[in-house]
Design a protein around this motif. Sequence first.
Motif, mmCIF file in Angstrom:
data_model
loop_
_atom_site.group_PDB
_atom_site.id
_atom_site.type_symbol
_atom_site.label_atom_id
_atom_site.label_comp_id
_atom_site.label_asym_id
_atom_site.label_seq_id
_atom_site.Cartn_x
_atom_site.Cartn_y
_atom_site.Cartn_z
ATOM 1 N N ALA A 41 0.857 -1.123 -0.024
ATOM 2 C CA ALA A 41 0.097 0.025 0.284
ATOM 3 C C ALA A 41 0.907 1.239 -0.002
ATOM 4 C CB ALA A 41 -1.099 -0.050 1.284
ATOM 5 N N PRO A 42 1.273 1.742 -0.959
ATOM 6 C CA PRO A 42 2.468 2.689 -1.173
ATOM 7 C C PRO A 42 1.938 4.007 -0.622
ATOM 8 C CG PRO A 42 2.262 1.602 -3.467
ATOM 9 C CD PRO A 42 1.092 0.987 -2.521
ATOM 10 N N ASP A 43 0.453 4.457 -0.659
ATOM 11 C CA ASP A 43 0.156 5.602 0.021
ATOM 12 C C ASP A 43 0.295 5.482 1.480
ATOM 13 O OD1 ASP A 43 -0.644 6.694 -2.246
ATOM 14 O OD2 ASP A 43 -2.632 6.161 -2.201
ATOM 15 N N GLN A 44 -0.021 4.512 2.239
ATOM 16 C CA GLN A 44 0.106 4.267 3.707
ATOM 17 C C GLN A 44 1.764 4.192 4.044
ATOM 18 O OE1 GLN A 44 -0.474 0.507 5.075
ATOM 19 N NE2 GLN A 44 -0.111 0.983 7.429
ATOM 20 N N LEU A 45 2.680 3.828 3.064
ATOM 21 C CA LEU A 45 4.049 3.770 3.159
ATOM 22 C C LEU A 45 4.493 5.111 3.483
ATOM 23 C CD1 LEU A 45 6.785 2.029 3.198
ATOM 24 C CD2 LEU A 45 6.637 2.187 0.613
ATOM 25 N N VAL A 46 4.082 5.920 2.406
ATOM 26 C CA VAL A 46 4.585 7.420 2.041
ATOM 27 C C VAL A 46 4.155 8.228 3.462
ATOM 28 C CG1 VAL A 46 4.337 9.663 0.990
ATOM 29 C CG2 VAL A 46 4.574 7.544 -0.319
ATOM 30 N N ASP A 73 3.418 -15.543 -10.864
ATOM 31 C CA ASP A 73 2.500 -14.112 -10.561
ATOM 32 C C ASP A 73 3.556 -13.013 -10.307
ATOM 33 O OD1 ASP A 73 0.906 -11.993 -10.077
ATOM 34 O OD2 ASP A 73 -0.332 -13.096 -8.580
ATOM 35 N N ASP A 74 4.086 -12.264 -10.852
ATOM 36 C CA ASP A 74 5.023 -11.261 -10.789
ATOM 37 C C ASP A 74 4.648 -9.832 -9.853
ATOM 38 O OD1 ASP A 74 3.802 -10.067 -12.678
ATOM 39 O OD2 ASP A 74 5.656 -9.363 -13.881
ATOM 40 N N ARG A 75 3.180 -9.915 -9.866
ATOM 41 C CA ARG A 75 2.341 -8.605 -9.277
ATOM 42 C C ARG A 75 3.078 -8.412 -7.768
ATOM 43 N NH1 ARG A 75 -3.584 -9.966 -10.535
ATOM 44 N NH2 ARG A 75 -2.764 -12.068 -9.909
ATOM 45 N N PRO A 76 3.253 -9.405 -6.981
ATOM 46 C CA PRO A 76 3.525 -8.940 -5.528
ATOM 47 C C PRO A 76 5.005 -8.522 -5.628
ATOM 48 C CG PRO A 76 2.526 -10.960 -5.551
ATOM 49 C CD PRO A 76 2.523 -10.636 -6.841
ATOM 50 N N ALA A 77 5.943 -9.279 -6.199
ATOM 51 C CA ALA A 77 7.310 -8.830 -6.478
ATOM 52 C C ALA A 77 7.460 -7.332 -7.073
ATOM 53 C CB ALA A 77 7.999 -9.650 -7.635
ATOM 54 N N GLN A 78 6.728 -7.016 -8.198
ATOM 55 C CA GLN A 78 6.682 -5.735 -8.927
ATOM 56 C C GLN A 78 6.208 -4.603 -7.772
ATOM 57 O OE1 GLN A 78 7.601 -3.928 -11.327
ATOM 58 N NE2 GLN A 78 8.545 -5.799 -12.179
ATOM 59 N N ALA A 79 5.186 -4.942 -7.072
ATOM 60 C CA ALA A 79 4.581 -4.106 -5.878
ATOM 61 C C ALA A 79 5.582 -3.624 -4.833
ATOM 62 C CB ALA A 79 3.344 -4.691 -5.451
ATOM 63 N N ALA A 82 9.375 -2.742 -6.549
ATOM 64 C CA ALA A 82 9.646 -1.832 -7.499
ATOM 65 C C ALA A 82 8.672 -0.620 -7.360
ATOM 66 C CB ALA A 82 9.399 -2.525 -9.054
ATOM 67 N N LEU A 83 7.464 -0.695 -7.256
ATOM 68 C CA LEU A 83 6.368 0.298 -7.086
ATOM 69 C C LEU A 83 6.541 0.923 -5.843
ATOM 70 C CD1 LEU A 83 3.312 -1.211 -8.761
ATOM 71 C CD2 LEU A 83 5.233 0.207 -10.029
ATOM 72 N N ALA A 84 6.571 0.227 -4.792
ATOM 73 C CA ALA A 84 6.744 1.034 -3.308
ATOM 74 C C ALA A 84 8.038 1.601 -3.064
ATOM 75 C CB ALA A 84 6.702 -0.220 -2.239
ATOM 76 N N PRO A 85 9.148 1.161 -3.561
ATOM 77 C CA PRO A 85 10.481 1.625 -3.589
ATOM 78 C C PRO A 85 10.559 3.009 -4.207
ATOM 79 C CG PRO A 85 10.932 -0.590 -3.636
ATOM 80 C CD PRO A 85 9.550 -0.517 -3.901
ATOM 81 N N ALA A 86 9.617 3.144 -5.477
ATOM 82 C CA ALA A 86 9.743 4.312 -6.178
ATOM 83 C C ALA A 86 9.010 5.261 -5.299
ATOM 84 C CB ALA A 86 9.100 3.895 -7.509
ATOM 85 N N ARG A 87 7.812 5.073 -4.906
ATOM 86 C CA ARG A 87 7.201 5.922 -4.135
ATOM 87 C C ARG A 87 7.929 6.434 -2.627
ATOM 88 N NH1 ARG A 87 1.678 6.575 -4.559
ATOM 89 N NH2 ARG A 87 2.215 8.058 -3.072
ATOM 90 N N LEU A 88 8.629 5.662 -2.177
ATOM 91 C CA LEU A 88 9.369 5.808 -0.935
ATOM 92 C C LEU A 88 10.476 6.797 -1.369
ATOM 93 C CD1 LEU A 88 10.239 5.212 1.969
ATOM 94 C CD2 LEU A 88 11.628 3.077 1.004
ATOM 95 N N ALA A 89 11.117 6.547 -2.506
ATOM 96 C CA ALA A 89 12.432 7.177 -2.894
ATOM 97 C C ALA A 89 12.056 8.674 -3.148
ATOM 98 C CB ALA A 89 13.161 6.811 -4.108
ATOM 99 N N GLN A 90 10.825 8.917 -3.779
ATOM 100 C CA GLN A 90 10.292 10.215 -3.992
ATOM 101 C C GLN A 90 9.827 11.024 -2.711
ATOM 102 O OE1 GLN A 90 7.075 9.269 -6.392
ATOM 103 N NE2 GLN A 90 8.052 8.879 -8.425
ATOM 104 N N ALA A 91 9.212 10.274 -1.910
ATOM 105 C CA ALA A 91 8.904 10.898 -0.681
ATOM 106 C C ALA A 91 10.147 11.453 0.261
ATOM 107 C CB ALA A 91 8.208 9.972 0.353
ATOM 108 N N CYS A 92 11.331 10.317 0.319
ATOM 109 C CA CYS A 92 12.608 10.890 0.771
ATOM 110 C C CYS A 92 13.303 11.923 0.132
ATOM 111 C CB CYS A 92 13.564 9.694 0.748
ATOM 112 S SG CYS A 92 13.083 8.214 1.747
#
Length: 302
Positions: A41-46, A73-79, A82-92
């Motif tokens: 849940a990237p929004d919660q992470l940020v 099923d690569d969706r959990p791995a991508q989330a 890749a996706l969560a670290p991207a949001r995290l990196a932007q927030a940092c």
Amino acid sequence: MTRRLLVLGRSGQLATSLARLAEPAGWRAECLDRSEADFTAPDQLVGAIAGREGVDAIINAVACNDVDGAENDDRPAQAINALAPARLAQACAARDIPLLHVSTDYVFPGRSGGAYRETDEARPLNAYGRSKLDGETAVLSASHRHAVFRTAWVFNGTHNNFVTTMLRQIGVREEVRVVADQIGNPTHADTLASGLLQAAGCLAAGSAQGGLFHLCSPGPVSRSDFAAHIYRAASHHTTDCPRVIPIPSADWPSPAQRPANSSLDCKLFETHFQHTLPHWRAGVEQAVSQWAEGWAGTPSSP
């Protein structure tokens, strides 16, 4: 002066080592579990990052490591990778906080005749490796203060990993079959954690720039030779160790293709952060001793 470190992850191998080693390294660490920092849940992470003040550096110790599962099923791995670290990196980056992100040797195809350097082309063979490479790209593009650290074959003496899997065969099997044509750098979680804490200090102080680095123990070894050394170390505690039978990868099929030689050259890390990495054999001795403490006088039944 004690600096404040935020660790994403709490119960995994790396997070456990970071929590234990942070204070001696001059850090006051706060570790967030999934209820506080959910990478699905990237929004919660940020939001979890935004609610904490005075943080000098953040280490991401969360990953989806189901290599074979990602092929179906690569969706959990991508989330998570890749996706969560991207949001995290932007927030940092928005708060000018250096982010240290851990990646993997599996971004390489494994066809090199020697150890891979940071400048070598990354071409993953499997979905897991692709998700980690996507995460690398996102983190590094967000800020020059961020850093990505590729590591390999992480282990300790308590969690589920290759070392403890081998140790659980003691007193159970007379022989174990282990692939002999996969080569990498076994790395104790404490070695990885110590290196990250050193790097975090340099990045927080501004004495070093971010970027891409390889961080693992020196001494490439095959899986089968690694297993044999584990049992040599365990032989100081028990006489019940099984024999290691080397086999080709073809005899141990799996959904995801593994790189044959994913050994990493870590000279850039050691020079950039002025930190010497110990050989993996020392980590094996440490892990086996830790595991042996749980034998409680019955080493044949760990």
